[in-house]
Design an enzyme around this catalytic site. Sequence first.
Site, PDB file in Angstrom:
ATOM      1  N   HIS A 104      36.430  44.632  37.704  1.00 35.94           N
ATOM      2  CA  HIS A 104      36.280  43.228  37.322  1.00 35.94           C
ATOM      3  C   HIS A 104      37.650  42.677  36.897  1.00 35.94           C
ATOM      4  CE1 HIS A 104      35.036  39.609  35.278  1.00 35.94           C
ATOM      5  NE2 HIS A 104      33.890  39.703  35.928  1.00 35.94           N
ATOM      6  N   GLU A 166      35.250  37.364  43.571  1.00 38.62           N
ATOM      7  CA  GLU A 166      35.252  36.654  42.285  1.00 38.62           C
ATOM      8  C   GLU A 166      36.616  36.019  42.043  1.00 38.62           C
ATOM      9  OE1 GLU A 166      32.082  37.693  39.253  1.00 38.62           O
ATOM     10  OE2 GLU A 166      33.947  38.691  38.768  1.00 38.62           O
TER      11      GLU A 166
HETATM   12  P1  PGA Z   1      30.567  33.662  35.217  1.00 40.86           P
HETATM   13  O1  PGA Z   1      31.101  35.165  35.278  1.00 40.86           O
HETATM   14  O2  PGA Z   1      29.303  33.606  36.005  1.00 40.86           O
HETATM   15  O3  PGA Z   1      30.357  33.423  33.749  1.00 40.86           O
HETATM   16  O4  PGA Z   1      31.635  32.814  35.802  1.00 40.86           O
HETATM   17  C1  PGA Z   1      31.131  35.858  36.462  1.00 40.86           C
HETATM   18  C2  PGA Z   1      31.854  37.145  36.215  1.00 40.86           C
HETATM   19  O5  PGA Z   1      33.029  37.111  35.811  1.00 40.86           O
HETATM   20  O6  PGA Z   1      31.316  38.225  36.341  1.00 40.86           O
END
Ligand code: PGA
Length: 252
Positions: A104, A166
Amino acid sequence: MYVIANWKENLTASEAERWAEELNKELRMSASGDSSNLMNKGDTEIVVCPPLVLIPILRSHLSLPISHFSLGAQDVSKFEEGQYTGEVSAKMLKDFVDYVIVGHSERRKYFNETDEDVAKKSILALKHNLIPIVCVSNVEEAGRWRVEAGKETGCWKLDDVIFVYEPVEHISTGGEFHPDDPEHANLVAKKIKDKVGQDVQVLYGGSVNAENVKSFVSQPDVDGVLVGQASLDAKEFTTIIKTLKQENKKTI
Ligand code: PGA
């Protein structure tokens, strides 16, 4: 299709209990007969990734047909076992969860995780029959994962790996949602498949909520969503699951 909840460093034991009870209530209501019955597994996998200490609470309080839900961890040690204070190995996690998030952007940023670490963690997860949910911010990061993972020994299949695109700048911050453009997310998901392999599932994550989830899961190359902030609200998370199931039905 996947919907993955990433709670990050949020919720206490009592809040997690309340979340589970709320979700149970919503599930029971949907079971009493509407077209988006959440009790039907269909082709939707729901994975909840709470902080480690809350996993037993969710296991005991989600009084669901638990087969419809899976649990995941938010990280795993890059070491197999040994003198590594504070770490939790893939082998230990396997007794509690089926999935684990790796790489992440918050771990890369605040804990200096490298591409090599992320690949090591992924391979250890696969070795112990955990499905790694590999988060990448762009196509290049996915490509580097492929190269690093290729250096690790062990038998693993690409179709056992889930990727999440992401983009860092679209992750929600303190109540504000500013998602990527769904068509752009679709394009990146497609490029990740072209780069890494057509067998991988690629999800989108970053400011997904009940209002915008449909615009992402209706994209042809987006195989689901990873939800941070909006997953902390059981009602909103239920709406997200319902939307996904409805969208899924259209495509199968
Ligand atoms: P968010 O987070 O949905 O709050 O933007 C996504 C993540 O970083 O896993």
